[in-house]
Motif scaffolding. Structure first.
Motif, PDB file in Angstrom:
ATOM      1  N   LYS A   1      34.239  38.132  46.775  1.00 57.47           N
ATOM      2  CA  LYS A   1      33.364  39.035  46.012  1.00 57.47           C
ATOM      3  C   LYS A   1      33.639  39.011  44.507  1.00 57.47           C
ATOM      4  CE  LYS A   1      31.246  40.616  49.598  1.00 57.47           C
ATOM      5  NZ  LYS A   1      29.851  40.176  49.803  1.00 57.47           N
ATOM      6  N   GLY A   2      34.730  38.349  44.114  1.00 56.86           N
ATOM      7  CA  GLY A   2      35.026  38.375  42.684  1.00 56.86           C
ATOM      8  C   GLY A   2      36.182  37.470  42.320  1.00 56.86           C
ATOM      9  N   TYR A   3      36.202  37.119  41.026  1.00 53.12           N
ATOM     10  CA  TYR A   3      37.270  36.275  40.473  1.00 53.12           C
ATOM     11  C   TYR A   3      37.776  36.939  39.198  1.00 53.12           C
ATOM     12  CZ  TYR A   3      39.575  32.239  38.249  1.00 53.12           C
ATOM     13  OH  TYR A   3      40.480  31.391  37.655  1.00 53.12           O
ATOM     14  N   ILE A   4      39.034  37.366  39.229  1.00 54.17           N
ATOM     15  CA  ILE A   4      39.644  38.065  38.097  1.00 54.17           C
ATOM     16  C   ILE A   4      40.761  37.168  37.563  1.00 54.17           C
ATOM     17  CG2 ILE A   4      40.774  40.207  37.338  1.00 54.17           C
ATOM     18  CD1 ILE A   4      37.882  40.588  38.359  1.00 54.17           C
ATOM     19  N   TYR A   5      40.570  36.655  36.356  1.00 58.55           N
ATOM     20  CA  TYR A   5      41.509  35.694  35.777  1.00 58.55           C
ATOM     21  C   TYR A   5      42.765  36.405  35.272  1.00 58.55           C
ATOM     22  CZ  TYR A   5      43.675  32.356  32.655  1.00 58.55           C
ATOM     23  OH  TYR A   5      44.594  31.534  32.059  1.00 58.55           O
ATOM     24  N   TRP A   6      43.932  35.830  35.535  1.00 55.42           N
ATOM     25  CA  TRP A   6      45.153  36.355  34.911  1.00 55.42           C
ATOM     26  C   TRP A   6      45.486  35.492  33.723  1.00 55.42           C
ATOM     27  CZ3 TRP A   6      48.005  40.691  35.380  1.00 55.42           C
ATOM     28  CH2 TRP A   6      49.142  40.738  34.564  1.00 55.42           C
ATOM     29  N   SER A   7      45.372  35.952  32.484  1.00 54.14           N
ATOM     30  CA  SER A   7      45.217  37.354  32.108  1.00 54.14           C
ATOM     31  C   SER A   7      44.212  37.441  30.961  1.00 54.14           C
ATOM     32  CB  SER A   7      46.584  37.896  31.648  1.00 54.14           C
ATOM     33  OG  SER A   7      46.483  39.213  31.154  1.00 54.14           O
ATOM     34  N   LEU A   8      43.740  38.626  30.679  1.00 58.40           N
ATOM     35  CA  LEU A   8      42.821  38.769  29.535  1.00 58.40           C
ATOM     36  C   LEU A   8      43.490  38.285  28.262  1.00 58.40           C
ATOM     37  CD1 LEU A   8      40.126  39.826  28.355  1.00 58.40           C
ATOM     38  CD2 LEU A   8      41.276  42.009  27.936  1.00 58.40           C
ATOM     39  N   MET A   9      44.784  38.583  28.122  1.00 52.98           N
ATOM     40  CA  MET A   9      45.502  38.214  26.885  1.00 52.98           C
ATOM     41  C   MET A   9      46.894  37.707  27.223  1.00 52.98           C
ATOM     42  SD  MET A   9      46.318  42.075  25.561  1.00 52.98           S
ATOM     43  CE  MET A   9      44.916  42.758  26.435  1.00 52.98           C
ATOM     44  N   ASP A  10      47.465  36.927  26.313  1.00 53.52           N
ATOM     45  CA  ASP A  10      48.879  36.548  26.415  1.00 53.52           C
ATOM     46  C   ASP A  10      49.680  37.837  26.577  1.00 53.52           C
ATOM     47  OD1 ASP A  10      48.570  34.120  23.712  1.00 53.52           O
ATOM     48  OD2 ASP A  10      48.103  33.957  25.859  1.00 53.52           O
TER      49      ASP A  10
ATOM     50  N   LYS B   1      60.715  36.098  31.949  1.00 55.58           N
ATOM     51  CA  LYS B   1      60.473  34.845  31.232  1.00 55.58           C
ATOM     52  C   LYS B   1      60.028  35.102  29.789  1.00 55.58           C
ATOM     53  CE  LYS B   1      61.073  32.367  35.050  1.00 55.58           C
ATOM     54  NZ  LYS B   1      61.176  33.477  36.015  1.00 55.58           N
ATOM     55  N   GLY B   2      59.789  36.357  29.454  1.00 57.55           N
ATOM     56  CA  GLY B   2      59.469  36.730  28.073  1.00 57.55           C
ATOM     57  C   GLY B   2      58.027  36.432  27.666  1.00 57.55           C
ATOM     58  N   PHE B   3      57.827  36.198  26.365  1.00 54.06           N
ATOM     59  CA  PHE B   3      56.477  36.071  25.795  1.00 54.06           C
ATOM     60  C   PHE B   3      56.010  34.633  25.601  1.00 54.06           C
ATOM     61  CE2 PHE B   3      55.367  40.404  24.924  1.00 54.06           C
ATOM     62  CZ  PHE B   3      56.554  41.073  24.660  1.00 54.06           C
ATOM     63  N   SER B   4      56.874  33.670  25.913  1.00 49.40           N
ATOM     64  CA  SER B   4      56.532  32.282  25.517  1.00 49.40           C
ATOM     65  C   SER B   4      55.551  31.602  26.469  1.00 49.40           C
ATOM     66  CB  SER B   4      57.814  31.452  25.429  1.00 49.40           C
ATOM     67  OG  SER B   4      58.487  31.498  26.675  1.00 49.40           O
ATOM     68  N   HIS B   5      55.315  32.199  27.642  1.00 47.10           N
ATOM     69  CA  HIS B   5      54.373  31.573  28.598  1.00 47.10           C
ATOM     70  C   HIS B   5      53.045  32.299  28.483  1.00 47.10           C
ATOM     71  CE1 HIS B   5      57.561  29.110  30.201  1.00 47.10           C
ATOM     72  NE2 HIS B   5      58.332  30.186  30.162  1.00 47.10           N
ATOM     73  N   ARG B   6      52.070  31.592  27.911  1.00 47.22           N
ATOM     74  CA  ARG B   6      50.823  32.229  27.498  1.00 47.22           C
ATOM     75  C   ARG B   6      49.709  31.997  28.516  1.00 47.22           C
ATOM     76  NH1 ARG B   6      50.525  33.740  22.022  1.00 47.22           N
ATOM     77  NH2 ARG B   6      52.511  33.509  20.888  1.00 47.22           N
ATOM     78  N   PHE B   7      49.287  33.058  29.179  1.00 49.33           N
ATOM     79  CA  PHE B   7      48.235  32.991  30.208  1.00 49.33           C
ATOM     80  C   PHE B   7      46.863  33.369  29.664  1.00 49.33           C
ATOM     81  CE2 PHE B   7      50.123  32.415  34.436  1.00 49.33           C
ATOM     82  CZ  PHE B   7      51.480  32.643  34.203  1.00 49.33           C
TER      83      PHE B   7
END
Ligand code: GCO
Length: 406
Positions: A354-363, A369-375
């Motif tokens: 019924k839906g596809y929700i991408y991870w993530s809207l923002m880094d 693992k901290g902030f260096s892996h940007r989704f």
């Protein structure tokens, strides 16, 4: 050309602790400092203050749904003390989504716990279910008229594995028996919350809500096609992918199944011991696939295989997370489009996605693992918290608008 249903949910997800910032009342905030994590969450993405700007971008990107989480430790900073001002904040967040014609999908627990709760034993405690249910009733009573889609707990299996089996997250336990207790408490908490949420909607004469968990599922793939690897894959599929959902399904505590899919696990078992069967993976590189920056294989086929595995429950499915951390935005769009092709293949096979929700809207803050892996579909400059929409987000916005993947 894959065409998706007209009423398909399209959007992106975040979680409170990973994006809001200054979440100082929960176990993770204390733990980061105690263990000296290289990256502490700190201000994260300052989404707590900038949520309207972020939702403007989600609307600009043609999202009709957005998954957030509510931070329990903000709502109930100390045992039985509920914050009306923090509740008002989340009412403003939900209103901001609705004002932009974006359907909220609200997660009530996304890995973090109030400090007072963790000091009373956290999810090992026999009282955990009671504490969580009390918080859930408080929130759902206040938001029931504004929210249709609920996720009680995000990835119980991932939480229990990291926090109680391998000791990577707070409270850093390494115990199979404690892991079993925690998983049982999480399942019972979901079941009692499911019933309570439906009771609240029924008592108010509201249409029934849609309640699930967000369940992390992996594709378990045998490296060499031998019997031992196939048995190990079947066991892991049962233990990791199906058992928790089975329990909730048997208690009629699912209106849909929220699936978080990222990658496969390539299984090469080195012995017949239980640890071998549960944990051994292939460590050589003779099946090279592109990987994300965390080293996870990019394996879209696995999403179709996982969705096929949940068809037997005959329940609607929402992909509550699917995404890639990468510095190469063209790889991000390839990842999204290839996984959407697998979603469409599942739809053609009669699987009720019924839906596809991408991870993530923002880094955002990727836990230990901290902030260096940007989704993110939106990049974050952590020096000034500027947001920049990526090309992959624009491509995805076209699919959200047209419902077709040309
Ligand atoms: C999870 C979470 C997110 C992660 C994402 C990437 O499923 O672990 O919901 O918190 O950031 O999955 O690892």
């Amino acid at each position: 050309m894959p065409i998706f249903p007209k009423d398909f949910l399209w959007g992106a997800a975040t979680s409170s602790y990973q994006v809001e910032g200054d979440n100082s009342n929960c176990d993770w905030w204390e733990w980061e400092k105690k263990v000296g994590l290289k990256d502490v969450s700190g201000h994260a993405c300052r989404h707590y203050d900038l949520f309207r700007e972020d939702f403007d971008k989600a609307a600009e990107l043609n999202h009709n749904a957005h998954r957030i989480s509510i931070e329990w430790s903000r709502i109930e900073p100390s045992n039985q003390e509920f914050s009306e001002s923090q509740l008002k904040h989340y009412i403003d967040v939900i209103d901001a989504l609705r004002q932009r014609n974006i359907e909220p999908i609200v997660t009530l627990h996304h890995f973090t716990n109030p400090l007072w709760f963790s000091r009373l034993g956290g999810w090992e405690s026999g009282e955990a279910e009671k504490f969580f249910l009390r918080y859930v009733k408080f929130i759902v009573n206040a938001l029931s008229e504004k929210v249709r889609f609920w996720v009680t707990i995000n990835e119980p299996n991932v939480y229990a594995y990291h926090a109680y089996l391998i000791g990577a997250w707070p409270p850093q336990k390494k115990s199979i028996s404690k892991t079993r207790i925690v998983l049982n408490n999480l399942a019972n908490a979901h079941i009692s919350c499911y019933k309570a949420i439906h009771d609240i909607y029924r008592s108010k004469g509201l249409n029934p809500p849609f309640v699930s968990i967000a369940h992390n599922a992996q594709a378990f793939v045998p490296c060499k096609d031998n019997l031992r690897n196939k048995i190990a894959c079947a066991l892991r599929n049962k233990w990791y992918n199906l058992d928790f959902i089975d329990k909730l399904f048997k208690h009629r505590a699912l209106d849909y199944i929220g699936i978080n899919y990222y990658t496969r696990s390539l299984v090469e078992v080195k012995g017949w011991g239980i640890h071998n069967l549960i944990l051994d993976v292939c460590t050589s590189q003779h099946h090279p696939l592109a990987k994300n920056s965390l080293g996870w294989d990019i394996y879209p086929q696995g999403l179709y295989d996982v969705l096929k595995g949940f068809k037997k429950y005959n329940l609607p499915i929402i992909i509550t997370e699917n995404g890639i951390c990468t510095e190469d935005d063209s790889l991000r769009w390839d990842y999204i489009s290839e996984h959407l092709k697998m979603v469409h293949r599942a739809l053609k096979d009669g699987i009720k996605v019924k839906g596809y929700i991408y991870w993530s809207l923002m880094d955002n803050f990727e836990w230990d693992k901290g902030f260096s892996h940007r989704f993110g579909l939106i990049s974050i400059d952590y020096n000034n918290f500027a947001r920049t929409i990526r090309q992959s987000a624009v491509n995805f916005a076209n699919v959200c608008k047209t419902g077709s993947l040309d």
